[in-house]
Design a protein around this motif. Structure first.
Motif, short mmCIF file in Angstrom:
data_model
loop_
_atom_site.label_atom_id
_atom_site.label_comp_id
_atom_site.label_asym_id
_atom_site.label_seq_id
_atom_site.Cartn_x
_atom_site.Cartn_y
_atom_site.Cartn_z
N ILE A 384 0.85 -1.18 0.00
CA ILE A 384 0.00 0.00 0.00
C ILE A 384 0.89 1.24 0.00
CG2 ILE A 384 -1.82 1.26 1.18
CD1 ILE A 384 -2.76 -1.26 2.43
N LEU A 385 0.68 2.09 -0.98
CA LEU A 385 1.35 3.39 -1.02
C LEU A 385 0.54 4.39 -0.22
CD1 LEU A 385 2.26 3.50 -4.82
CD2 LEU A 385 3.62 2.58 -2.94
N GLN A 386 1.17 4.97 0.78
CA GLN A 386 0.46 5.89 1.67
C GLN A 386 1.06 7.28 1.56
OE1 GLN A 386 -0.78 4.95 5.92
NE2 GLN A 386 0.89 6.39 6.31
N GLU A 387 0.18 8.24 1.35
CA GLU A 387 0.55 9.65 1.29
C GLU A 387 -0.54 10.43 2.02
OE1 GLU A 387 1.88 12.90 -2.15
OE2 GLU A 387 0.49 11.27 -2.62
N PRO A 388 -0.20 11.56 2.66
CA PRO A 388 -1.23 12.28 3.42
C PRO A 388 -2.50 12.55 2.63
CG PRO A 388 0.92 13.19 3.93
CD PRO A 388 1.14 12.14 2.86
N GLU A 389 -2.38 12.95 1.36
CA GLU A 389 -3.57 13.24 0.56
C GLU A 389 -3.73 12.30 -0.63
OE1 GLU A 389 -3.43 17.32 -0.54
OE2 GLU A 389 -3.79 18.05 1.49
N ASP A 390 -2.73 11.49 -0.92
CA ASP A 390 -2.83 10.46 -1.96
C ASP A 390 -3.14 11.06 -3.33
OD1 ASP A 390 -3.06 7.88 -3.13
OD2 ASP A 390 -5.23 7.94 -2.87
N ARG A 391 -2.58 12.22 -3.63
CA ARG A 391 -2.91 12.85 -4.91
C ARG A 391 -1.69 13.36 -5.67
NH1 ARG A 391 -8.10 16.69 -4.03
NH2 ARG A 391 -8.19 16.42 -6.30
N ASP A 392 -0.51 13.14 -5.14
CA ASP A 392 0.68 13.68 -5.79
C ASP A 392 1.71 12.59 -6.03
OD1 ASP A 392 -0.11 16.41 -6.04
OD2 ASP A 392 0.17 16.66 -3.89
N MET A 393 2.56 12.32 -5.05
CA MET A 393 3.66 11.38 -5.25
C MET A 393 3.17 9.94 -5.32
SD MET A 393 5.77 13.66 -5.60
CE MET A 393 7.10 12.57 -6.07
N GLY A 427 -7.55 11.53 -9.32
CA GLY A 427 -7.74 12.84 -8.72
C GLY A 427 -6.47 13.64 -8.53
N HIS A 428 -5.50 13.50 -9.43
CA HIS A 428 -4.34 14.39 -9.34
C HIS A 428 -4.77 15.81 -9.67
CE1 HIS A 428 -0.29 15.90 -9.52
NE2 HIS A 428 -0.49 16.32 -10.76
N ARG A 429 -4.29 16.77 -8.92
CA ARG A 429 -4.70 18.16 -9.10
C ARG A 429 -3.92 18.80 -10.26
NH1 ARG A 429 -5.25 18.20 -3.03
NH2 ARG A 429 -2.98 18.17 -3.00
N PHE A 430 -4.29 18.42 -11.46
CA PHE A 430 -3.61 18.98 -12.63
C PHE A 430 -3.78 20.49 -12.70
CE2 PHE A 430 -3.85 14.61 -14.39
CZ PHE A 430 -2.54 14.50 -14.83
N LEU A 431 -4.99 20.99 -12.48
CA LEU A 431 -5.24 22.42 -12.62
C LEU A 431 -4.47 23.21 -11.57
CD1 LEU A 431 -6.82 24.60 -14.12
CD2 LEU A 431 -8.67 24.30 -12.47
N SER A 432 -4.46 22.73 -10.33
CA SER A 432 -3.76 23.46 -9.27
C SER A 432 -2.25 23.37 -9.44
CB SER A 432 -4.16 22.90 -7.90
OG SER A 432 -5.55 23.03 -7.67
N ARG A 433 -1.75 22.20 -9.82
CA ARG A 433 -0.30 22.05 -9.97
C ARG A 433 0.23 22.79 -11.19
NH1 ARG A 433 0.32 21.38 -4.94
NH2 ARG A 433 -0.19 19.31 -4.11
N ALA A 434 -0.55 22.87 -12.26
CA ALA A 434 -0.13 23.63 -13.44
C ALA A 434 -0.30 25.13 -13.23
CB ALA A 434 -0.90 23.18 -14.67
N ASN A 435 -1.30 25.51 -12.43
CA ASN A 435 -1.54 26.92 -12.09
C ASN A 435 -1.69 27.77 -13.35
OD1 ASN A 435 -1.92 29.11 -10.41
ND2 ASN A 435 0.25 29.43 -10.00
N TYR A 436 -2.60 27.34 -14.22
CA TYR A 436 -2.82 28.08 -15.46
C TYR A 436 -3.33 29.50 -15.19
CZ TYR A 436 -2.36 23.70 -18.07
OH TYR A 436 -1.88 22.55 -18.64
N HIS A 437 -4.17 29.63 -14.17
CA HIS A 437 -4.79 30.93 -13.90
C HIS A 437 -3.90 31.86 -13.09
CE1 HIS A 437 -8.66 29.69 -15.52
NE2 HIS A 437 -8.55 28.55 -14.85
N ARG A 438 -2.76 31.33 -12.61
CA ARG A 438 -1.83 32.12 -11.81
C ARG A 438 -2.53 32.74 -10.60
NH1 ARG A 438 1.31 29.50 -13.77
NH2 ARG A 438 3.16 30.02 -14.97
N ILE A 447 4.55 18.10 -10.97
CA ILE A 447 4.75 16.71 -10.57
C ILE A 447 4.60 15.78 -11.77
CG2 ILE A 447 3.85 14.87 -9.08
CD1 ILE A 447 3.01 17.05 -7.13
N PHE A 448 3.65 16.07 -12.64
CA PHE A 448 3.48 15.23 -13.82
C PHE A 448 4.69 15.32 -14.74
CE2 PHE A 448 1.75 14.55 -18.16
CZ PHE A 448 1.32 13.24 -17.99
N LEU A 449 5.31 16.48 -14.85
CA LEU A 449 6.52 16.61 -15.66
C LEU A 449 7.67 15.82 -15.06
CD1 LEU A 449 6.39 20.41 -16.56
CD2 LEU A 449 5.32 18.47 -17.72
N LEU A 450 7.74 15.77 -13.73
CA LEU A 450 8.76 14.94 -13.09
C LEU A 450 8.54 13.47 -13.40
CD1 LEU A 450 11.16 14.72 -11.10
CD2 LEU A 450 9.47 14.57 -9.25
#
Length: 820
Positions: A384-393, A427-438, A447-450
């Motif tokens: 089991i991969l455990q992360e606090p929010e399970d949406r990034d790493m 549920g990866h936060r693509f919109l928040s992590r890309a920050n298109y709206h600044r 993270i996706f680019l990594l």
């Protein structure tokens, strides 16, 4: 007036208002899409153009300069070559040509004059006529355009200012106008509505899609649950989740409150050896645990297995802020200071690269994924991969594990389905992590680019094990910077569903807020439709798409790798038979522990907690065996003889030592500022005077390749002198005992199907120093003390590595290198 400049004026006096130009050009496209040789999208307006322009071609495009016409529309910057074919109005629209860039992808616009460089903004007043125009993009591309002396001065000035005024500024709400410009026309809406999804790809949008994945991986004891069909249990989870068959939906509903954001343990992938990969968010320790709750929690944690290993991803992996900082430093290194044309000196390039920490983060992700892949390979347990929010790493590690362990995920369709499953639906936060709206810089993190960089590292080391190519990964990298695709524009499936189906909300005293039936899309004609990024025909021409895949042949048998350090590389001797059913272990920082607080209900602390688990207590005797199992793999390839058949269940483990993790040159260095400046013509009178001049980076790459070829020739000439029938003996695992000395041993033979070139006499070879790093990632220091790092070899054959015979001594690595 500046010396050498043609004239002096303010740009604002020459450029009309953009809105007025768009209105005046709006009727030009009723008759057709061909406008001055540019194949426009339905409703696309040409704001400005400049003739007799030369575009600097990258090394991948053949180098040199290409003559043509430069356009600026309200959606893109386009360049049409002089010898290009006339566009066909009846052909399907393509968003970008081979030389186009979206306005939303532009970060800076720089005008270059005879004696100065100016960063152009909407409020800039130029006092010189630009001779060159340099466009810096967010995807690390740099487009350089050279204006000919015959180019009208007004065209050069107007198109420079038009691009600077119309590319999307970094402010909230500016992306919508860009999206409407590309997709908001009636014709484009009709065209997109008629397109269908690829039926051969698994989109993981329905319960049947998840059933197909269970059937493909032959996972037993699992079922697809629709308990979150209306996103009432967890707003960030998908509608359908795979859970154990023995857990009913009525029991499953009680477990959501025990995890952050309700992200319960869900099944991701089943290994052919019997292990299962799951992912979850952290547990809520302050939840009151009833007896029935404990039974349900342990049922979904263990799944169909008797043992469980929880991998704490957050402790060792970088945070989104760390990744964002590293990526910013990497951009500064590759592109230099945009406003001052400053670049890093050659003799400091490697040390500056190391200080960015980008390669460290890449190596960390690969290492953690390789450890998880080893656990799944040798054990029948739940990991089991455990992360606090399970949406990034968790998205990164789970995806890399499947790329390493599942050959299907290394095909184009399989890789796209993997991203749909582990990123889009998870549920990866693509919109928040890309920050298109600044509007939320604190949440930004590529993270996706990594992850794409990590996949490229695997591809660069073993390209023959992948169906897709480096061009495909590069296209996916560039598409992530264009805010037009539903794949990257939302944070979860619920947001995508609300955007596409227009769900309404109603309130009742019993059920509270609930979503009603979807409204008709025609009621919202102002919002453009967003296609998925996997519709490659909408973005790229057939010529570009043909480079995305390669034929998948039988994998080439790699020669045995020699491990650094005195480790036993035979994991079969470490299979555990002393494991106790019900054991739960925590894997963190390379070791196994069994802490009492891992499962809160087992710790026995707190009032009202259920002290006794229905499973047996964990056994401490299992810990040494698990440690031995993981140490049996040193994150290099498992040693095997060259004649042994390839094991499809063996994970594709990466090479992580030293410079084996290289720079994605085709992505990061394709638009390097110093590379562009080096290739600029010295004067406009002779634009092709310096077209054949090579940048020092390319020169060093050629020198490294020449040294590698000479080393291979010496090795094969000495091997052939012994006997043609003699085979290399399998090297022992402890030949290189000093792992920290910087000395590396490589694979021992070259594949038989590769025919070496003519080998000159050994005495005729110049006495050049040998490369001081593995052949998969050569680094070389020349007489000018310039050191660069490359992570791939020409023709994409990085997995065909050559090896010196034991009589050839390898020089110790005393130069700069990236430490693992």
């Amino acid at each position: 007036m500046l010396t050498g400049s043609k004239t002096t004026f303010k740009v604002r006096q020459l450029v009309p208002d953009v809105k007025g130009r768009m209105q005046s050009h709006g009727g030009l496209h009723v008759r057709g899409r061909d406008h001055f040789g540019l194949q426009c999208l339905p409703g696309e307006c040409v704001l400005q153009r400049a003739v007799l322009v030369r575009k600097k071609l990258s090394a991948a495009e053949g180098g040199g300069w290409l003559a043509g016409t430069l356009f600026c529309t309200h959606f893109r910057v386009a360049f049409v070559a002089q010898d290009s074919k006339k566009p066909d109005d009846s052909a399907d629209p393509v968003l970008f040509g081979d030389h186009d860039v979206a306005l939303a992808s532009i970060e800076k616009v720089v005008a270059v004059g005879p004696s100065r460089t100016k960063l152009v903004t909407p409020s800039t007043s130029l006092k010189f006529t630009p001779e060159e125009l340099v466009v810096y993009c967010r995807d690390l591309r740099v487009l350089c355009f050279l204006f000919d002396r015959l180019t009208p001065e007004t065209q050069a000035v107007e198109i420079t200012y038009a691009i600077a005024k119309t590319y999307q500024p970094m402010k909230p709400g500016s992306i919508l106008s860009f999206q409407n410009s590309a997709l908001g026309s009636v014709e484009m809406r009709q065209f997109l509505s008629n397109r269908r999804q690829d039926c051969h790809m698994n989109w993981f949008e329905t319960a049947a899609d998840w059933e197909k994945e269970l059937e493909r991986t032959r996972a037993m004891g699992w079922r697809v649950s629709a308990v979150n069909d209306r996103f009432e249990m967890a707003t960030s989870l998908p509608r359908f989740n795979v859970v154990p068959q023995k857990v009913l939906d009525t029991e499953l509903k009680k477990t959501f409150a025990h995890f952050n954001e309700g992200r319960i343990p869900r099944w991701c992938w089943h290994h052919p050896c019997g292990s299962d990969l799951l992912r979850m968010a952290s547990l809520q320790n302050n939840i009151y645990h009833e007896k029935d709750d404990i039974r349900n929690l342990e049922a979904i944690v263990f799944g169909v297995q008797q043992q469980c290993v929880v991998v704490d991803v957050a402790e060792e992996m970088p945070t989104p802020a760390d990744i964002q900082l590293a990526h910013t430093r990497l951009r500064a290194l590759c592109l230099g200071d945009i406003s001052t044309n400053a670049s890093v000196p050659d003799d400091r390039w490697l040390s500056t690269l190391e200080s960015t920490r980008w390669l460290d983060h890449t190596r960390c992700c690969l290492k953690k994924a390789a450890e998880v892949a080893c656990l799944l390979r040798e054990r029948q347990l739940s990991v089991i991969l455990q992360e606090p929010e399970d949406r990034d790493m968790n998205c990164v590690v789970s995806s890399l594990v499947q790329v390493m362990s599942d050959p299907y995920c290394r095909t184009m369709l399989g890789f796209q389905g993997l991203i749909q499953k582990e990123w889009v639906m998870a549920g990866h936060r693509f919109l928040s992590r890309a920050n298109y709206h600044r509007d939320s810089d604190k949440e930004e993190g590529p993270i996706f680019l990594l992850f794409l960089d990590c996949v490229w590292q695997l591809w660069a080391q073993r390209p023959s094990r992948f169906q897709f190519t480096g061009d495909y990964l590069l296209a996916l990298h560039d598409s992530a910077h264009v805010p037009l695709f539903s794949t990257f524009l939302f944070n979860c499936q619920r947001e995508r569903s609300r955007r596409s189906q227009r769900l309404t909300q109603s309130y009742t005293p019993v059920d509270g807020w609930s979503e009603g039936p979807p409204e008709e899309a025609s009621q919202h004609p102002s919002d453009p439709p967003f296609p998925p990024v996997w519709d490659w025909a909408l973005q790229y021409s057939p010529r570009r798409r043909a480079c995305f895949t390669q034929p998948v042949t039988q994998p080439i048998l790699a020669a045995p790798a020699v491990l650094n350090g005195n480790l036993n590389a035979n994991p079969d001797n470490h299979k555990l038979n002393d494991a106790v059913p019900g054991s739960v272990f925590l894997f963190s920082r390379g070791s196994f522990t069994s802490p009492s607080h891992l499962l809160p209900w087992r710790s026995g602390g707190g009032v009202g907690s259920y002290r006794k688990s229905h499973r047996r207590a964990p056994s401490s005797e299992s810990l040494p065996g698990l440690d031995r199992l993981l140490k049996a793999y040193s994150l290099l390839e498992v040693c095997r003889t060259p004649s042994s058949p390839h094991d499809p269940q063996e994970p594709l483990l990466p090479l992580l030592l030293g410079p084996c993790v290289g720079v994605w040159k085709e992505c990061y260095l394709r638009g390097a500022l110093h590379a562009q400046a080096w290739a600029h013509p010295s004067s406009t009178s002779s634009p092709f005077a310096s077209a054949s001049t090579h940048h020092p980076v390319d020169q060093l790459a050629q020198e490294v390749q020449q040294l590698r070829d000479k080393l291979a020739q010496v090795s094969f000439s000495r091997a052939a002198s012994k006997t043609n029938r003699q085979q290399f003996r399998r090297p022992e695992a402890n030949l290189n005992r000093n792992a920290s000395s910087g000395t590396f041993l490589f694979s021992a033979s070259r594949p038989a199907q590769v025919t070496p070139r003519a080998i000159p006499p050994t005495s005729s070879l110049p006495k050049a120093p040998l490369p001081k790093c593995p052949i998969t990632g050569p680094a070389h220091r020349d007489a000018g003390k310039r050191t660069f790092l490359f992570g791939s070899t020409p023709n994409g054959r990085a997995d065909l590595r050559y090896t010196p015979t034991p009589s050839v001594r390898l020089a110790k690595n005393s130069g700069s290198s990236l430490k693992s």
